[in-house]
Design an enzyme around this catalytic site. Sequence first.
Site, short mmCIF file in Angstrom:
data_model
loop_
_atom_site.label_atom_id
_atom_site.label_comp_id
_atom_site.label_asym_id
_atom_site.label_seq_id
_atom_site.Cartn_x
_atom_site.Cartn_y
_atom_site.Cartn_z
CD GLN A 97 -2.37 -1.20 2.78
OE1 GLN A 97 -3.44 -0.89 3.06
NE2 GLN A 97 -1.99 -2.16 3.56
CG ASP A 100 7.91 4.07 0.99
OD1 ASP A 100 8.00 2.86 0.25
OD2 ASP A 100 7.66 3.69 2.24
CG HIS A 115 -2.94 2.58 -1.62
ND1 HIS A 115 -3.06 2.74 -0.34
CD2 HIS A 115 -3.96 1.95 -2.10
CE1 HIS A 115 -4.18 1.79 -0.03
NE2 HIS A 115 -4.57 1.57 -1.06
CB CYS A 126 -3.77 15.29 -21.30
SG CYS A 126 -2.18 15.31 -20.62
CB SER A 184 -3.83 -0.29 10.72
OG SER A 184 -4.35 0.54 9.32
C1 BJW Z 1 4.64 -1.18 12.59
C2 BJW Z 1 5.64 -0.46 12.48
C3 BJW Z 1 7.22 -1.26 12.51
C4 BJW Z 1 4.11 0.84 13.03
N1 BJW Z 1 7.23 -2.34 12.09
N2 BJW Z 1 4.86 -2.27 12.00
C5 BJW Z 1 -16.66 6.08 3.18
C6 BJW Z 1 -16.70 6.98 2.23
C7 BJW Z 1 -15.59 6.81 1.24
C8 BJW Z 1 -14.96 5.84 1.06
C9 BJW Z 1 -15.11 4.79 1.92
C10 BJW Z 1 -15.85 4.78 3.15
N3 BJW Z 1 -15.85 3.61 3.80
C11 BJW Z 1 -15.03 3.00 3.23
C12 BJW Z 1 -14.37 3.41 2.15
C13 BJW Z 1 -13.38 3.01 1.24
C14 BJW Z 1 -12.25 3.58 1.68
C15 BJW Z 1 -11.53 3.14 2.92
O1 BJW Z 1 -11.22 2.18 3.22
N4 BJW Z 1 -11.63 3.91 4.13
C16 BJW Z 1 -11.46 3.44 5.37
C17 BJW Z 1 -10.43 4.64 6.03
C18 BJW Z 1 -12.81 3.76 6.13
N5 BJW Z 1 -11.05 3.32 0.54
C19 BJW Z 1 -11.02 3.88 -0.49
O2 BJW Z 1 -11.46 5.03 -0.59
C20 BJW Z 1 -10.03 2.99 -1.58
N6 BJW Z 1 -10.68 3.19 -2.82
C21 BJW Z 1 -11.90 2.62 -3.06
O3 BJW Z 1 -12.59 1.83 -2.01
O4 BJW Z 1 -12.56 2.50 -4.15
C22 BJW Z 1 -13.89 1.99 -4.41
C23 BJW Z 1 -14.84 3.03 -3.68
C24 BJW Z 1 -14.93 4.40 -4.21
C25 BJW Z 1 -15.71 5.12 -3.57
C26 BJW Z 1 -16.65 4.87 -2.43
C27 BJW Z 1 -16.43 3.64 -2.01
C28 BJW Z 1 -15.41 2.75 -2.35
C29 BJW Z 1 -8.81 4.01 -1.76
C30 BJW Z 1 -8.09 4.24 -0.59
C31 BJW Z 1 -6.79 4.97 -0.73
C32 BJW Z 1 -5.90 5.08 0.44
N7 BJW Z 1 -5.04 6.17 0.33
C33 BJW Z 1 -4.14 6.44 1.45
C34 BJW Z 1 -3.16 7.48 1.07
C35 BJW Z 1 -2.35 7.38 -0.32
C36 BJW Z 1 -1.51 8.60 -0.76
C37 BJW Z 1 -0.57 8.85 0.12
O5 BJW Z 1 0.09 8.41 0.92
O6 BJW Z 1 -0.54 10.23 0.35
O7 BJW Z 1 -3.15 5.14 1.53
S1 BJW Z 1 -4.65 6.70 3.21
C38 BJW Z 1 -3.46 5.76 3.83
O8 BJW Z 1 -3.99 4.19 4.57
C39 BJW Z 1 -2.36 5.37 2.71
C40 BJW Z 1 -2.16 4.07 3.02
O9 BJW Z 1 -1.43 3.32 2.03
C41 BJW Z 1 -3.36 3.19 3.70
C42 BJW Z 1 -3.22 2.08 4.59
O10 BJW Z 1 -2.51 2.50 5.64
P1 BJW Z 1 -1.53 1.52 6.40
O11 BJW Z 1 -0.30 1.19 5.49
O12 BJW Z 1 -2.19 0.24 7.20
O13 BJW Z 1 -0.96 2.52 7.49
P2 BJW Z 1 -1.41 2.76 9.06
O14 BJW Z 1 -0.68 3.86 9.50
O15 BJW Z 1 -2.71 2.54 9.15
O16 BJW Z 1 -0.73 1.43 9.96
C43 BJW Z 1 0.49 1.15 10.17
C44 BJW Z 1 0.79 -0.20 10.95
O17 BJW Z 1 2.04 -0.23 11.05
C45 BJW Z 1 -0.03 -0.09 12.37
O18 BJW Z 1 -0.71 -1.38 12.49
C46 BJW Z 1 1.23 -0.30 13.18
O19 BJW Z 1 1.08 -1.05 14.49
C47 BJW Z 1 2.39 -0.54 12.47
N8 BJW Z 1 3.63 -0.34 12.58
N9 BJW Z 1 5.61 0.80 13.34
C48 BJW Z 1 5.87 -2.99 11.63
N10 BJW Z 1 8.39 -0.55 12.73
ZN ZN Z 2 -2.10 17.34 -19.31
#
Ligand code: BJW
Ligand code: ZN
Length: 241
Positions: A97, A100, A115, A126, A184
Amino acid sequence: MFRRIADKLHQAEKIVFVTGAGISQESGIPTFRGKDGLWRKYDAMKLATIDAFYENPKIVWEWYEERRKNILAAKPNPGHLAMAELEKHKPVHVLTQNIDGMHKRAGNTKVYELHGSIITIKCTVCDFKDTVMTSFSELPPVCKCGNILRPDVVWFGESLPQNVWHAAIQQASSCDIMIVVGTSLAVSPANLLPVYAQQNGAIMVEVNPEETPMSVSMDLSIRSSAAKALPELLLYFKDKL
Ligand code: BJW
Ligand code: ZN
């Protein structure tokens, strides 16, 4: 515990990692939902949606420029490097996800960036897309067609790149062992990938200092950081070569 997983890694024909921000935390790249996570400091809905971007592209771009600078200066940590080393011995696929680019920089070759990538930019209108490693002199940057450029990342409410997503499902559904590291599992649809692996009868391992919603379904949870646990696991694996 490590010896048992190392045995399974030896037997496996396909190893799949699902990674999240936690794996890069020890490279100095902040997570989103942890105690120093980005979403504790910033409002996700004001920075990571297309509406927020159109409302204030300069603010969103300033946030991305700051993160791009940090990411480009960061280095893969021992967790990333252990995964890359494992690929020299076994078929390894990385479904990440993270935006980087650290897995590719560490040396993994089969990386699925669910992502997108912060190093890539694309036009809002475009088909223009490019890789840019330097900073922009003016924000927001503008495309040759006259419209604004955006980071090539997936924001909330946007679809994942469909080719990448379908390939990720295929890998998750056909692996013998899945190792879920530093996520998470709060964000869909990426959080479904462990379910596909489980349906295929894969051995499920989690590396995360904290519990996740899938912890109860894991065969093994290693409550440690990625940069500590993965090199250790690799040592046990290599011991048996
Ligand atoms: C360690 C550690 C160490 C710490 N060693 N471990 C209501 C309205 C609109 C949408 C939704 C809705 N309800 C649900 C949705 C869908 C939505 C969603 O899931 N939302 C939830 C938050 C509720 N998803 C989407 O919108 C996705 N698209 C989609 O579903 O399309 C269909 C759709 C369209 C329209 C409506 C509904 C559906 C797209 C998701 C895009 C996520 N984008 C981001 C930003 C990306 C760009 C950027 O970086 O700027 O992606 S958000 C952010 O979260 C980023 C990450 O990839 C993503 C996941 O986070 P991740 O990697 O799990 O990190 P953390 O911080 O959450 O967890 C870190 C973990 O590491 C922890 O557990 C720690 O314990 C652990 N840790 N140190 C090992 N050293
Ligand atoms: Zn353009």
